[in-house]
Design a protein around this motif. Structure first.
Motif, PDB file in Angstrom:
ATOM      1  N   SER A  88      52.985  50.439  23.854  1.00  0.00           N
ATOM      2  CA  SER A  88      52.273  49.872  24.994  1.00  0.00           C
ATOM      3  C   SER A  88      51.807  48.474  24.619  1.00  0.00           C
ATOM      4  O   SER A  88      51.506  48.193  23.454  1.00  0.00           O
ATOM      5  CB  SER A  88      51.088  50.764  25.369  1.00  0.00           C
ATOM      6  N   LEU A 103      49.382  45.031  26.078  1.00  0.00           N
ATOM      7  CA  LEU A 103      48.358  44.589  27.020  1.00  0.00           C
ATOM      8  C   LEU A 103      47.991  43.138  26.721  1.00  0.00           C
ATOM      9  O   LEU A 103      47.694  42.784  25.578  1.00  0.00           O
ATOM     10  CB  LEU A 103      47.113  45.480  26.897  1.00  0.00           C
ATOM     11  N   THR A 139      45.485  40.030  26.805  1.00  0.00           N
ATOM     12  CA  THR A 139      44.052  39.754  26.866  1.00  0.00           C
ATOM     13  C   THR A 139      43.810  38.277  26.575  1.00  0.00           C
ATOM     14  O   THR A 139      44.747  37.545  26.233  1.00  0.00           O
ATOM     15  CB  THR A 139      43.266  40.601  25.842  1.00  0.00           C
ATOM     16  N   SER A 163      49.039  54.640  24.318  1.00  0.00           N
ATOM     17  CA  SER A 163      48.943  53.751  25.478  1.00  0.00           C
ATOM     18  C   SER A 163      47.598  53.052  25.454  1.00  0.00           C
ATOM     19  O   SER A 163      46.637  53.529  24.836  1.00  0.00           O
ATOM     20  CB  SER A 163      49.111  54.534  26.787  1.00  0.00           C
ATOM     21  N   GLN A 199      44.951  50.534  28.140  1.00  0.00           N
ATOM     22  CA  GLN A 199      44.655  49.939  29.434  1.00  0.00           C
ATOM     23  C   GLN A 199      43.300  49.262  29.360  1.00  0.00           C
ATOM     24  O   GLN A 199      42.413  49.696  28.624  1.00  0.00           O
ATOM     25  CB  GLN A 199      44.571  51.025  30.521  1.00  0.00           C
ATOM     26  N   ARG A 200      43.150  48.196  30.120  1.00  0.00           N
ATOM     27  CA  ARG A 200      41.827  47.607  30.303  1.00  0.00           C
ATOM     28  C   ARG A 200      41.133  48.385  31.419  1.00  0.00           C
ATOM     29  O   ARG A 200      41.758  48.695  32.439  1.00  0.00           O
ATOM     30  CB  ARG A 200      41.966  46.141  30.693  1.00  0.00           C
ATOM     31  N   LEU A 235      38.189  48.752  26.825  1.00  0.00           N
ATOM     32  CA  LEU A 235      39.574  49.192  26.682  1.00  0.00           C
ATOM     33  C   LEU A 235      39.615  50.711  26.667  1.00  0.00           C
ATOM     34  O   LEU A 235      38.722  51.365  26.126  1.00  0.00           O
ATOM     35  CB  LEU A 235      40.180  48.699  25.366  1.00  0.00           C
ATOM     36  N   THR A 256      46.825  55.296  33.580  1.00  0.00           N
ATOM     37  CA  THR A 256      46.726  54.245  34.587  1.00  0.00           C
ATOM     38  C   THR A 256      45.520  54.512  35.468  1.00  0.00           C
ATOM     39  O   THR A 256      44.972  55.623  35.486  1.00  0.00           O
ATOM     40  CB  THR A 256      48.023  54.144  35.420  1.00  0.00           C
ATOM     41  N   LEU A 293      55.996  42.976  30.179  1.00  0.00           N
ATOM     42  CA  LEU A 293      54.846  42.217  30.644  1.00  0.00           C
ATOM     43  C   LEU A 293      55.357  40.934  31.274  1.00  0.00           C
ATOM     44  O   LEU A 293      56.274  40.301  30.750  1.00  0.00           O
ATOM     45  CB  LEU A 293      53.933  41.895  29.447  1.00  0.00           C
TER      46      LEU A 293
END
Length: 319
Positions: A12, A14, A16, A47, A49-50, A58, A93, A237
């Motif tokens: 995963s 992400l 930032t 995984s 996610q924010r 997080l 999610t 992304l």
């Protein structure tokens, strides 16, 4: 671009303010200055996610459950663990209503009610037949969770189902024009800005984009053959400013959406020799050709081919 100091296979990714956060055998931050920082080494991470309602938090899953991190003075620190979210959560999610959705192994759909805010003592609910979902475990169907226009959509073999918050039930997802339902079981990755990447690797490889066409509507557009459709990225992304797609698995690769297009498949040809930009021979046409390790200075390859073999419908050009 090989990941310098890579922690292993990335599951995963992400974006930032400090750089890219990745899940692998630990939770890491690839800072914009090229440095690598370990956020947490509490086992393999799956995984990340924010938390949408609090960007300074997080959410990350491991083989053991769900962990929460808070950013303080530019650094992410472990804040706590959601007690009820035990087990291996392989997807995560959040929708606009405030539900946190997850997939446990065997394609079990779970959710946590954080509509009134995040709580470490929140209970976890299994979502299934009572909400209009089939038994994914019984059919051995892999599922994917994506949020389109704020609502959760579940993609599985030959099926796209969207959650209706008013009735708390799932029904057919009908907002994507041009995507054959039979292909819904293939990989669909959220890119941000309500855009999605579609990949198919079972059968003929295929790559496409699902993009907004208006309020609450999307359309599928197949990408020309480029070679990227064969790599089966685990995560992707979108960098909107440069219209660049980033893929990650064992490596980080970029794909320019505004590059010149070739609308026909390139011809097949037998590779005879591979050299770097200094003409150092890397492969001479025989022996192993997999797992080649390049130094950072070897940032280009030169391929020598035998005569190309053109498909019957295209005898007019080479690439």
């Amino acid at each position: 671009t090989p990941l310098r100091g890579s922690p292993g296979s990335i599951g995963s990714l992400l974006s930032t303010e400090e750089g890219l956060i990745a899940t692998a055998d630990r939770l890491v931050l690839f800072r914009d200055d090229g440095s690598l920082e370990t956020i947490d080494n509490a086992g393999a991470f799956l995984s990340v996610q924010r938390f949408r309602r609090d960007p300074d938090r997080l959410l990350a899953t491991t083989n053991a459950g769900l962990r929460v991190y808070r950013r303080t003075n530019g650094r992410w620190q472990h804040e706590g663990t959601v007690a009820a979210a035990r087990g291996r959560l392989i997807q995560l999610t959040q929708d606009d209503a405030g539900w946190l959705w997850a997939v446990r192994e065997a394609s079990q759909i779970l959710r946590i009610d954080w509509r009134q805010g995040m709580r470490f003592d929140a209970t976890i609910e299994t979502v299934g037949g009572a909400h209009g979902l089939p038994s994914y475990a019984a059919t051995q169907s892999a599922v994917q969770l994506i949020v389109m226009g704020g609502a959760l959509t579940i993609a599985s073999r030959g099926s796209l189902l969207r959650h209706d918050t008013a009735t708390d039930r799932f029904g057919p997802e009908t907002r994507i024009a041009g995507l054959p339902l039979a292909e819904a079981s293939q990989q669909i990755l959220a890119l941000g800005n309500d855009e999605f990447l579609f990949t198919r690797v079972g059968g003929p490889a295929r790559l496409g984009l699902i993009q907004p066409t208006g309020p609450g509507t999307w359309a599928f557009r197949s990408e020309p053959v480029s070679g990227f459709e064969s790599i089966s990225p685990r995560v992707a992304l979108l960098e909107p400013a440069t219209r660049t797609l980033w893929f990650a698995s064992q490596q980080l690769a970029s794909y320019d959406l505004d590059r010149p297009r070739i609308e026909i498949a390139p011809p097949a040809a037998r590779v005879r020799r591979v050299t770097d930009t200094e003409q150092t021979e890397l492969w001479n046409g025989s022996g192993p050709s997999q797992g080649m390790v390049l130094s950072p200075e070897q940032n280009g390859l030169h391929f020598s081919y035998a005569a190309p073999c053109f498909p019957a419908q295209n005898r007019s050009g080479v690439r």
